[in-house]
Scaffold this motif. Structure first.
Motif, short mmCIF file in Angstrom:
data_model
loop_
_atom_site.label_atom_id
_atom_site.label_comp_id
_atom_site.label_asym_id
_atom_site.label_seq_id
_atom_site.Cartn_x
_atom_site.Cartn_y
_atom_site.Cartn_z
N SER A 76 0.83 -1.20 0.00
CA SER A 76 0.00 0.00 0.00
C SER A 76 0.86 1.25 0.00
O SER A 76 0.59 2.21 -0.73
CB SER A 76 -0.93 -0.01 1.22
OG SER A 76 -1.66 1.20 1.30
N ARG A 90 -10.06 -4.27 5.21
CA ARG A 90 -11.42 -3.75 5.43
C ARG A 90 -11.40 -2.27 5.81
O ARG A 90 -12.44 -1.62 5.79
CB ARG A 90 -12.11 -4.56 6.52
CG ARG A 90 -12.34 -6.02 6.12
CD ARG A 90 -12.89 -6.83 7.26
NE ARG A 90 -12.94 -8.25 6.92
CZ ARG A 90 -13.15 -9.22 7.80
NH1 ARG A 90 -13.34 -8.91 9.10
NH2 ARG A 90 -13.18 -10.49 7.43
N PRO A 147 -11.17 1.59 5.40
CA PRO A 147 -11.52 2.39 4.22
C PRO A 147 -10.30 3.12 3.65
O PRO A 147 -9.63 3.88 4.35
CB PRO A 147 -12.55 3.39 4.77
CG PRO A 147 -12.27 3.47 6.24
CD PRO A 147 -11.77 2.12 6.65
N SER A 148 -9.99 2.85 2.40
CA SER A 148 -8.95 3.58 1.66
C SER A 148 -9.13 3.27 0.19
O SER A 148 -9.67 2.22 -0.18
CB SER A 148 -7.54 3.17 2.12
OG SER A 148 -7.13 1.96 1.52
N ARG A 149 -8.67 4.18 -0.63
CA ARG A 149 -8.82 4.00 -2.08
C ARG A 149 -8.04 2.79 -2.57
O ARG A 149 -8.52 2.03 -3.40
CB ARG A 149 -8.36 5.27 -2.80
CG ARG A 149 -8.53 5.21 -4.31
CD ARG A 149 -8.15 6.53 -4.95
NE ARG A 149 -8.31 6.49 -6.39
CZ ARG A 149 -8.06 7.50 -7.21
NH1 ARG A 149 -7.65 8.66 -6.69
NH2 ARG A 149 -8.22 7.38 -8.51
N TRP A 150 -6.82 2.61 -2.03
CA TRP A 150 -5.99 1.49 -2.47
C TRP A 150 -6.63 0.17 -2.06
O TRP A 150 -6.68 -0.78 -2.84
CB TRP A 150 -4.59 1.62 -1.86
CG TRP A 150 -3.64 0.57 -2.35
CD1 TRP A 150 -2.87 0.62 -3.47
CD2 TRP A 150 -3.36 -0.70 -1.72
NE1 TRP A 150 -2.12 -0.53 -3.59
CE2 TRP A 150 -2.40 -1.35 -2.54
CE3 TRP A 150 -3.81 -1.33 -0.57
CZ2 TRP A 150 -1.90 -2.62 -2.21
CZ3 TRP A 150 -3.32 -2.58 -0.25
CH2 TRP A 150 -2.37 -3.22 -1.06
N ASN A 151 -7.14 0.10 -0.81
CA ASN A 151 -7.80 -1.13 -0.36
C ASN A 151 -8.99 -1.47 -1.26
O ASN A 151 -9.18 -2.62 -1.67
CB ASN A 151 -8.29 -0.96 1.08
CG ASN A 151 -7.15 -1.05 2.08
OD1 ASN A 151 -6.01 -1.31 1.72
ND2 ASN A 151 -7.46 -0.82 3.35
N SER A 152 -9.79 -0.45 -1.58
CA SER A 152 -10.98 -0.70 -2.41
C SER A 152 -10.58 -1.17 -3.80
O SER A 152 -11.20 -2.09 -4.36
CB SER A 152 -11.81 0.59 -2.51
OG SER A 152 -12.24 1.02 -1.23
N SER A 153 -9.54 -0.56 -4.36
CA SER A 153 -9.10 -0.95 -5.70
C SER A 153 -8.56 -2.38 -5.70
O SER A 153 -8.83 -3.16 -6.63
CB SER A 153 -8.02 0.01 -6.21
OG SER A 153 -8.53 1.32 -6.31
N LEU A 198 -9.30 -4.86 -3.58
CA LEU A 198 -10.40 -5.81 -3.39
C LEU A 198 -11.22 -5.97 -4.67
O LEU A 198 -11.61 -7.08 -5.04
CB LEU A 198 -11.28 -5.36 -2.23
CG LEU A 198 -10.66 -5.48 -0.83
CD1 LEU A 198 -11.56 -4.82 0.22
CD2 LEU A 198 -10.42 -6.95 -0.46
N ALA A 199 -11.48 -4.86 -5.35
CA ALA A 199 -12.25 -4.92 -6.59
C ALA A 199 -11.51 -5.74 -7.64
O ALA A 199 -12.11 -6.53 -8.38
CB ALA A 199 -12.54 -3.51 -7.10
N ARG A 219 -11.68 -9.49 -6.71
CA ARG A 219 -13.01 -10.06 -6.97
C ARG A 219 -13.23 -10.25 -8.46
O ARG A 219 -13.93 -11.17 -8.89
CB ARG A 219 -14.09 -9.17 -6.38
CG ARG A 219 -14.08 -9.09 -4.84
CD ARG A 219 -15.27 -8.35 -4.29
NE ARG A 219 -15.21 -8.22 -2.84
CZ ARG A 219 -14.97 -7.09 -2.21
NH1 ARG A 219 -14.79 -5.96 -2.89
NH2 ARG A 219 -14.90 -7.04 -0.88
#
Length: 904
Positions: free
Chosen positions: A773, A799, A801-807, A809-810, A813
């Motif tokens: 990250s 889990r 919240p951060s932009r890198w975490n969301s990207s 995980l997406a 998936r």
């Protein structure tokens, strides 16, 4: 908001002459990519192209350009808008990327547009009207990239008042271009009538039109001559008949007698004195003539349409029509050869002193003035070579008399550098020895240029240091390089940039990334001072590669951007191929691949593949194939990745003596492809055959060890993997090899998961995520096993919240096959062997044999050889096997087979 009226094709003027013959020239062809309609204002370019569009049976997009479109983002937004307005679908992502990416990243959406055209598969025509309004060099480079990689069936048509500064010569050789220029617009008799009465405004009788058209055979250049002469000789409302034969000698005579001799003395003198100039601008003409009114004279010629062709839209650069210039030169050299010689010398001197060195040299070669050529090469040759023009310099040296080069140590050194950059290193040793003998003799004889001899000795040492690197003689390379650096301030030759680049390579080879980084920064600094664009690009590219491996992705991108900006500012020529660096484009490919931006990664890889296909030096070949293989591996194209990496490993082994540095560890990445493709036994054989002695670069040694650990985890030996990874983790952190550190932590966690140490494994994986990250790494995790990807999806650290975490995980998936972990071996053992209830149909005996051989890691051709059948038969068995198992590739087939205990 885009103006939709710019996408509307103009309605043809009913009074316009229908140009059926020219419309046929514009028709798409098998290899054609570009129609180029170039003519001054009023020649009917837009009308012609509009008429042609009405005949098209293909999808046609139209864009009328204006002054506001000379901005990269706006230009490409309108290009995409033109296609969308004409009904093309699938450009939403491309349009969105254009709205937010930087100018430096526009090649990503441009690549997306190219891919969309390829996927659409339709025949498309795109017309860009008034292309001469596009002067931005970034757009010109991007448009060149767009044309270079257009898919079949797409034709571009440019209507322009001036010839655009694009690599047209290269495209013409490839038969991509159809040119419609004023000199090629041959008129029919009807078109001739329109030309005289409408374009030239002459009242010519039907009889005279017929005679002129027949005599000129519709050649527009000759008709222009006829019309100009007709104006001067006309009486009343009609013009006298003109007899012109389409013959170069007669056309020359006609130019001289009917055009030149009819001009006022001031115009005539200007034309004759400037005919020696291959291209014209006011300062050049002033220097040749010794006056200060050349700009006004040029504008007067342009106004009178005296065969002066603008090369830009600012009325700064021009050239004479070739036929017209040839006639002027003939008269100038006949009337006053001494004055013509003086004018020619002044023109060449001005070109050389105003950074138009290549044009100046071309004129010298044309006149065969070998002594002047030798002096010019001695003065400018070094900068030309380091600017990427080593092959032309080599050709110019070959044109000189042999004794002139043999008696000149500086020219000998230029030949050595040219051969070095041309990768013809096998020829260097005897040339270096000969040069050293000449220099030793000069020093012994107290030659006047003894100081210059010292500078050349430093250059020789520098060349020998690079040759020592090809022999893996690191000590000699380092000693020679440092001696050059010690002596360099006592010479007049700018060598600091190249020397520091060599030092940077040495530190990189030792794995000392901080020291390599500082040396390469010095190389960039001195390269800019010494104006050596190739050295600046290579040093910046290697620096970015190092910054990427250290985990400084943002710094790496900034390095690439700043270096590219300097090179494009000082050495930009859109008509020439763009200078690129293997290191820089490879670093950018890796960076954008890691940031999960595959289109941008591909846009930087694509130009490199041309070098592989056309032949490049072996070190660059290995790097390019490595990043190509890594990109294919990241995207799941394992066969392509294996092909590229096996080729890279072969070249690295066979051409080891011709590579200046140890290239990336291709075999270590190759074994990851074997594992991902289900070839465990092949991966195990590799792990047993490769040892640390194969690598001198610590980075490659680390990568090798990580891959061995991966094989051990896949083979069910996690303890052995941990024994390798534990000390490796400490050394990678100490040496600041942060990308490797993330990978080590990830593989370490997988080994712990296999051992059942879930809390420790989660903690280790969380550390990897934290490190990644901070650095901006992302795609690295998508390359891991399904088990690790599933653990990442469940990891508490992601889990937050951060932009890198969301990207991240997406992305995980979206991969699809990472949503379920493989069934543990202990659960599979509970089922009877051979259970196949999940299969749509039981496997045949031959299909089971193929499955076993796939599990052994054999390629299709090896399976065919083992089973003594044709490769096509094996492909059929695999196709049936995949269909029955409901899978689409080897890894899925083997995972499903293990789940169903088909391999036990």
């Amino acid at each position: 908001m885009l103006l939709t009226t710019k996408f509307l094709r103009p309605t043809s003027d009913p009074r316009a002459v229908w140009r059926e013959r020219l419309c046929r020239l514009l028709q798409p062809g098998s290899s054609k990519r570009l129609n180029l309609v170039v003519a001054p204002a009023g020649f009917g370019k837009t009308t012609l192209v509009s008429q042609w569009c009405t005949q098209q049976g293909t999808s046609t997009a139209w864009l009328s350009l204006d002054d506001h479109d000379d901005e990269p983002r706006r230009f490409w937004q309108y290009i995409v808008g033109a296609f969308e307005h004409s009904g093309m679908a699938g450009l939403e992502t491309c349009r969105q990327q254009l709205s937010h990416c930087s100018v430096q990243e526009l090649e990503g959406p441009i690549t997306g547009l190219i891919n969309a055209l390829a996927e659409d598969g339709s025949q498309w025509s795109l017309v860009l009207d008034d292309f001469h309004l596009i002067r931005d060099t970034d757009i010109q480079r991007q448009f060149s990239y767009f044309v270079d990689y257009l898919p079949p069936g797409v034709t571009l048509t440019l209507a322009s008042r001036t010839e655009p500064p694009l690599p047209l010569a290269r495209w013409r050789v490839r038969q991509w271009v159809a040119d419609i220029h004023p000199g090629l617009l041959a008129f029919s008799e009807e078109e001739c009538r329109h030309f005289f009465r409408e374009t030239m405004g002459l009242k010519v009788s039907e009889q005279e039109i017929h005679k002129i058209c027949r005599k000129t055979e519709g050649w527009v250049a000759a008709m222009q001559l006829s019309a100009l002469s007709g104006v001067s000789r006309s009486t009343g409302d009609s013009a006298l008949p003109i007899t012109v034969d389409v013959d170069e000698r007669r056309i020359n005579d006609y130019v001289l007698s009917e055009v030149l001799d009819q001009q006022p003395e001031a115009i005539r003198d200007f034309l004759l004195s400037t005919a020696c100039c291959p291209k014209l601008c006011a300062p050049l003409c002033d220097a040749v003539r010794g006056t200060s009114n050349s700009q006004a004279m040029l504008e007067q010629l342009l106004k009178q349409n005296l065969f002066l062709i603008p090369l830009d839209t600012r009325n700064h650069w021009f050239r004479y029509h070739d036929l017209f210039r040839d006639a002027l030169l003939q008269r100038a050299w006949v009337d006053s050869p001494d004055m013509a010689e003086q004018h020619w010398q002044r023109a060449v001197s001005w070109l050389l002193s105003h950074n138009h060195v290549q044009e100046g040299i071309a004129q010298i070669v044309r006149q065969r003035d070998w002594s002047w050529l030798a002096r010019v090469l001695a003065e400018h040759g070094n900068n030309l070579i380091h600017g990427g023009y080593h092959l032309p310099v080599l050709n110019w040296l070959d044109s000189l008399p042999a004794d002139m080069v043999e008696d000149n140590p500086q020219l000998q050194m230029l030949r050595i550098w040219s051969l070095f950059f041309a990768n013809r290193v096998d020829m260097l040793e005897p040339l270096l020895s000969t040069l050293e003998d000449v220099l030793d003799q000069q020093v012994a004889d107290s030659h006047p240029d003894a100081e210059g001899a010292l500078g050349l000795q430093s250059e020789i040492s520098l060349i020998r240091s690079y040759l020592a690197r090809t022999r893996s003689d690191d000590k000699s390379a380092n000693d020679l390089t440092r001696q050059v650096l010690k002596d360099i301030d006592h010479t007049r030759i700018p060598l600091k940039s190249v020397t520091y680049y060599g030092i940077g390579l040495d530190y990189y080879g030792k794995g000392d990334l901080p020291s390599a980084r500082e040396a390469l920064r010095s190389a960039i600094h001195y390269g800019e001072l010494e104006r050596k664009p190739n050295t600046v690009l290579s040093s910046g590219g290697l620096l970015a590669w190092i910054q990427y491996n250290r985990g400084d992705i943002d710094d790496a991108l900034e390095t690439c951007t700043s270096v590219r900006r300097w090179v494009d500012q000082h050495y930009s020529d859109p008509a020439q191929p763009r200078l690129i660096s293997c290191w820089q484009n490879s670093a950018l490919t890796e960076i954008y691949r890691e940031r999960n931006e595959p289109e941008l990664a591909t846009s930087h890889l694509t130009p490199l593949m041309e070098h592989v296909n056309n032949g490049t030096e072996p070190g660059q070949h290995v790097i390019i194939q490595y990043v190509r293989g890594h990109l294919a591996f990241s995207e799941g194209r394992f066969e392509e990745a294996i092909e590229a990496l096996e080729d890279a490993a072969t070249v690295a082994r066979r051409r080891h003596d011709h590579i200046l540095f140890e290239p990336p560890a291709c075999s270590a990445l190759l074994v990851r492809c074997y594992l991902a493709d289900g070839r465990l036994q092949q991966a195990e054989r590799w792990a047993q055959s490769v040892t640390d002695e194969h690598f001198s670069n610590p980075l490659n040694r680390e990568q090798n060890q990580i891959s061995i650990a991966r094989v051990m985890v896949a083979a069910g030996r996690p303890a052995d993997a941990i024994a390798i990874l534990a000390p490796l983790r400490l050394s990678a952190e100490e040496d600041q090899h942060f990308r490797h550190l993330v990978e080590i932590l990830t593989v370490y966690s997988e080994a712990l998961y296999v051992e059942g140490k879930i809390p420790e494994a989660d903690q280790m994986l969380s550390q990897a995520v934290h490190r990644a990250s901070d650095a901006g790494f992302m795609r690295l995790f998508a390359e891991e096993s399904p088990n690790v990807r599933q653990r990442l999806l469940e990891l508490p650290a992601l889990r937050a919240p951060s932009r890198w975490n969301s990207s991240l995980l997406a992305m995980l998936r979206a991969i699809g096959d990472g949503s379920k972990s493989p069934e543990p071996a202990k659960d599979r053992a509970k089922r009877p062997a051979g259970t196949s209830v999940a299969l749509t149909e039981p496997l045949s005996q031959r299909e089971k044999e193929v499955l076993v051989l796939i599990n052994e890691g054999l390629a299709n051709k090896d399976i065919a050889s083992r089973m003594k059948v044709a490769p096509a038969t094996i492909k059929a068995h695999i196709r049936n096997l995949y269909g029955k198992m409901g899978v689409s590739r080897r890894t899925e087939a083997l995972a499903k087979a293990r789940e169903l205990a088909l391999l036990e």
